[in-house]
Design a protein around this motif. Structure first.
Motif, PDB file in Angstrom:
ATOM      1  N   SER A   1     -34.979 -23.296   9.489  1.00  0.00           N
ATOM      2  CA  SER A   1     -35.392 -25.499   9.492  1.00  0.00           C
ATOM      3  C   SER A   1     -36.797 -25.079   8.130  1.00  0.00           C
ATOM      4  O   SER A   1     -36.944 -26.197   8.592  1.00  0.00           O
ATOM      5  N   THR A   2     -37.308 -23.794   8.055  1.00  0.00           N
ATOM      6  CA  THR A   2     -38.270 -23.747   7.253  1.00  0.00           C
ATOM      7  C   THR A   2     -37.912 -24.348   6.164  1.00  0.00           C
ATOM      8  O   THR A   2     -38.840 -24.932   5.215  1.00  0.00           O
ATOM      9  N   ALA A   3     -36.612 -24.039   5.529  1.00  0.00           N
ATOM     10  CA  ALA A   3     -36.032 -23.839   3.699  1.00  0.00           C
ATOM     11  C   ALA A   3     -36.052 -25.670   4.273  1.00  0.00           C
ATOM     12  O   ALA A   3     -35.921 -26.149   3.337  1.00  0.00           O
ATOM     13  N   VAL A   4     -35.431 -26.167   5.202  1.00  0.00           N
ATOM     14  CA  VAL A   4     -34.271 -27.862   5.233  1.00  0.00           C
ATOM     15  C   VAL A   4     -35.885 -28.514   5.031  1.00  0.00           C
ATOM     16  O   VAL A   4     -35.771 -29.458   4.787  1.00  0.00           O
ATOM     17  N   LEU A   5     -36.941 -27.915   6.117  1.00  0.00           N
ATOM     18  CA  LEU A   5     -37.791 -28.883   6.086  1.00  0.00           C
ATOM     19  C   LEU A   5     -38.918 -28.678   5.456  1.00  0.00           C
ATOM     20  O   LEU A   5     -38.878 -30.026   3.707  1.00  0.00           O
TER      21      LEU A   5
ATOM     22  N   SER B   1     -22.595 -25.314  -1.659  1.00  0.00           N
ATOM     23  CA  SER B   1     -22.967 -24.150  -0.543  1.00  0.00           C
ATOM     24  C   SER B   1     -22.474 -24.495   0.703  1.00  0.00           C
ATOM     25  O   SER B   1     -21.574 -25.376   0.659  1.00  0.00           O
ATOM     26  N   ALA B   2     -21.737 -22.925   0.679  1.00  0.00           N
ATOM     27  CA  ALA B   2     -20.560 -23.253   1.534  1.00  0.00           C
ATOM     28  C   ALA B   2     -21.141 -23.075   3.273  1.00  0.00           C
ATOM     29  O   ALA B   2     -19.609 -23.047   4.088  1.00  0.00           O
ATOM     30  N   GLY B   3     -22.856 -23.064   3.352  1.00  0.00           N
ATOM     31  CA  GLY B   3     -23.078 -23.207   4.792  1.00  0.00           C
ATOM     32  C   GLY B   3     -23.359 -21.107   5.162  1.00  0.00           C
ATOM     33  O   GLY B   3     -23.599 -20.700   4.150  1.00  0.00           O
ATOM     34  N   VAL B   4     -23.614 -21.410   6.065  1.00  0.00           N
ATOM     35  CA  VAL B   4     -24.054 -20.228   6.420  1.00  0.00           C
ATOM     36  C   VAL B   4     -23.753 -19.251   6.415  1.00  0.00           C
ATOM     37  O   VAL B   4     -22.223 -18.662   6.754  1.00  0.00           O
ATOM     38  N   ASP B   5     -23.957 -17.964   6.213  1.00  0.00           N
ATOM     39  CA  ASP B   5     -23.347 -16.989   6.190  1.00  0.00           C
ATOM     40  C   ASP B   5     -22.510 -16.237   6.895  1.00  0.00           C
ATOM     41  O   ASP B   5     -23.550 -14.970   8.218  1.00  0.00           O
TER      42      ASP B   5
ATOM     43  N   VAL C   1     -19.577 -18.572  -3.105  1.00  0.00           N
ATOM     44  CA  VAL C   1     -20.042 -20.074  -2.523  1.00  0.00           C
ATOM     45  C   VAL C   1     -21.647 -20.038  -2.106  1.00  0.00           C
ATOM     46  O   VAL C   1     -21.657 -20.978  -1.548  1.00  0.00           O
ATOM     47  N   ASN C   2     -22.627 -19.382  -2.278  1.00  0.00           N
ATOM     48  CA  ASN C   2     -24.366 -20.066  -2.500  1.00  0.00           C
ATOM     49  C   ASN C   2     -24.152 -19.742  -1.028  1.00  0.00           C
ATOM     50  O   ASN C   2     -24.546 -20.675  -0.309  1.00  0.00           O
ATOM     51  N   ALA C   3     -23.955 -19.326   0.238  1.00  0.00           N
ATOM     52  CA  ALA C   3     -23.503 -18.815   1.427  1.00  0.00           C
ATOM     53  C   ALA C   3     -24.728 -18.912   1.646  1.00  0.00           C
ATOM     54  O   ALA C   3     -25.724 -17.934   0.939  1.00  0.00           O
ATOM     55  N   LEU C   4     -25.428 -19.705   2.608  1.00  0.00           N
ATOM     56  CA  LEU C   4     -26.683 -19.227   3.611  1.00  0.00           C
ATOM     57  C   LEU C   4     -26.922 -17.906   4.022  1.00  0.00           C
ATOM     58  O   LEU C   4     -26.995 -17.796   5.100  1.00  0.00           O
ATOM     59  N   ASP C   5     -28.034 -17.032   3.887  1.00  0.00           N
ATOM     60  CA  ASP C   5     -28.048 -15.374   4.590  1.00  0.00           C
ATOM     61  C   ASP C   5     -29.985 -15.589   4.414  1.00  0.00           C
ATOM     62  O   ASP C   5     -30.946 -16.820   3.943  1.00  0.00           O
ATOM     63  N   LEU C   6     -30.232 -14.969   5.556  1.00  0.00           N
ATOM     64  CA  LEU C   6     -31.941 -14.923   5.515  1.00  0.00           C
ATOM     65  C   LEU C   6     -32.760 -14.756   3.745  1.00  0.00           C
ATOM     66  O   LEU C   6     -33.875 -15.547   3.541  1.00  0.00           O
ATOM     67  N   GLU C   7     -31.949 -13.969   3.469  1.00  0.00           N
ATOM     68  CA  GLU C   7     -33.164 -13.992   1.873  1.00  0.00           C
ATOM     69  C   GLU C   7     -32.662 -15.317   1.190  1.00  0.00           C
ATOM     70  O   GLU C   7     -33.563 -15.362   1.155  1.00  0.00           O
TER      71      GLU C   7
ATOM     72  N   ALA D   1     -27.141 -32.268  -6.779  1.00  0.00           N
ATOM     73  CA  ALA D   1     -26.239 -32.395  -7.171  1.00  0.00           C
ATOM     74  C   ALA D   1     -25.226 -32.022  -6.859  1.00  0.00           C
ATOM     75  O   ALA D   1     -25.170 -30.804  -7.364  1.00  0.00           O
ATOM     76  N   VAL D   2     -24.465 -32.405  -6.111  1.00  0.00           N
ATOM     77  CA  VAL D   2     -23.350 -31.556  -5.202  1.00  0.00           C
ATOM     78  C   VAL D   2     -22.322 -31.230  -5.744  1.00  0.00           C
ATOM     79  O   VAL D   2     -21.469 -32.352  -6.188  1.00  0.00           O
ATOM     80  N   ASN D   3     -21.567 -30.078  -6.780  1.00  0.00           N
ATOM     81  CA  ASN D   3     -20.513 -29.712  -7.099  1.00  0.00           C
ATOM     82  C   ASN D   3     -19.920 -29.039  -6.628  1.00  0.00           C
ATOM     83  O   ASN D   3     -18.780 -29.121  -7.849  1.00  0.00           O
ATOM     84  N   GLY D   4     -19.611 -29.194  -5.499  1.00  0.00           N
ATOM     85  CA  GLY D   4     -18.094 -28.485  -4.877  1.00  0.00           C
ATOM     86  C   GLY D   4     -18.622 -29.069  -3.711  1.00  0.00           C
ATOM     87  O   GLY D   4     -19.385 -29.598  -3.128  1.00  0.00           O
ATOM     88  N   HIS D   5     -18.134 -27.941  -2.751  1.00  0.00           N
ATOM     89  CA  HIS D   5     -18.659 -27.558  -1.179  1.00  0.00           C
ATOM     90  C   HIS D   5     -19.223 -27.871  -1.228  1.00  0.00           C
ATOM     91  O   HIS D   5     -20.501 -27.100  -1.432  1.00  0.00           O
ATOM     92  N   ALA D   6     -19.711 -28.716   0.134  1.00  0.00           N
ATOM     93  CA  ALA D   6     -21.167 -28.554   1.077  1.00  0.00           C
ATOM     94  C   ALA D   6     -21.003 -28.605   2.114  1.00  0.00           C
ATOM     95  O   ALA D   6     -20.747 -29.902   3.094  1.00  0.00           O
ATOM     96  N   LEU D   7     -20.403 -27.710   2.480  1.00  0.00           N
ATOM     97  CA  LEU D   7     -20.280 -27.682   4.297  1.00  0.00           C
ATOM     98  C   LEU D   7     -21.264 -27.069   5.084  1.00  0.00           C
ATOM     99  O   LEU D   7     -22.135 -26.304   4.826  1.00  0.00           O
ATOM    100  N   ALA D   8     -21.308 -27.340   6.439  1.00  0.00           N
ATOM    101  CA  ALA D   8     -22.614 -26.758   7.457  1.00  0.00           C
ATOM    102  C   ALA D   8     -23.729 -27.166   7.289  1.00  0.00           C
ATOM    103  O   ALA D   8     -24.461 -27.687   6.609  1.00  0.00           O
ATOM    104  N   GLY D   9     -24.746 -25.455   6.646  1.00  0.00           N
ATOM    105  CA  GLY D   9     -25.756 -26.163   6.554  1.00  0.00           C
ATOM    106  C   GLY D   9     -25.914 -26.143   4.629  1.00  0.00           C
ATOM    107  O   GLY D   9     -27.160 -26.491   4.551  1.00  0.00           O
TER     108      GLY D   9
END
Length: 247
Positions: free
Chosen positions: A78-82, A54-58, A20-26, A94-102
């Motif tokens: 914050s660095t990535a979003v900026l 991306s389903a958001g933060v892992d 789900v392309n969860a957001l982690d440090l890597e 191009a939001v192809n599916g769930h885009a939650l939280a982060g």
């Protein structure tokens, strides 16, 4: 982790990180570098692999890593979003599916948002965690007065409702999503590059002013709450609930 392809000069960055392309440090650490690597492209499209944008933060990584991981993760978020928000060339989500939280925040950091499927929204409060300053202010920039409802209710929206709320600009069929995103990116890139970059900087200046003013006050409190044992217990319960729903 982030696949980069060229579509007639437009750089397409595809999040490709787990189911789900969860957001982690890597992943977050890789995004600024991926954007720097395509700095010469006239425009960028950001999308996801598989069924999710991306389903958001892992959250599992947050619980397992505890306070030391959180202390690295939140600044990386914050660095990535900026980096996405301040990229000088046009950026289309191009939001192809769930885009939650982060994941919703990443989409909001783009100049233009197209959506074809899934749901989108800010589910942080449902998970029991507050917003760092940068993601919150970028959401305020993207959605204006609608940000209060998005944050405080943690509701998720289907593509039509997201368009009505101003969270996405257009709804596109799944088959047409990427070609349309590339075409819209090319259209934005028709403006002279220095003119587009300055216009974007001017539009973003109030957001940066708010970030500069409030980040020293808010981010230490956010870090404290994300790192607390109470929050870890809430997140474990939230993950258990999600797991039981998936059975």
């Amino acid at each position: 982790m982030i696949d980069v392809t060229d579509h007639g000069g437009v750089a397409v960055l595809r999040l490709n990180h787990g189911a789900v392309n969860a957001l982690d440090l890597e992943l977050l650490s890789a995004l600024p570098g991926a954007l720097s690597a395509v700095a010469g492209a006239p425009a960028v499209v950001l999308t996801g692999a598989g069924r999710c944008f991306s389903a958001g933060v892992d959250l599992k990584r947050i619980v397992e890593g505890g306070a030391p991981y959180v202390a690295e993760f939140l600044p990386a978020l914050s660095t990535a979003v900026l980096a996405l928000f301040d990229h000088p060339r046009p950026v289309v989500a191009a939001v192809n599916g769930h885009a939650l939280a982060g994941g919703c925040v990443l989409a909001a950091a783009c100049d233009l948002r197209l959506m074809s499927a899934g749901t989108i929204g800010l589910t942080e409060l449902a998970a029991g965690v507050p917003f760092p300053t940068v993601p919150l202010e970028i959401m305020r920039h993207a959605t204006g007065p609608a940000v209060s409802d998005l944050v405080l209710t943690a509701h998720t929206l289907d593509p039509g409702a997201a368009r009505a709320a101003g969270l996405v600009h257009d709804v596109v069929s799944p088959d047409d999503l990427l070609p349309t995103a590339v075409r819209r990116a090319e259209h934005l890139a028709a403006a002279p590059a220095p003119v587009y970059a300055l216009s974007k900087e001017q539009l973003h200046r109030p957001t940066h002013d708010r970030i500069t003013r409030t980040r020293p006050l808010d981010d230490p409190r956010v870090l404290e709450l994300w790192s607390s044992p109470t929050t870890a217990a809430i997140l474990r319960n939230f993950l258990d609930m999600l797991s039981s729903r998936g059975k």
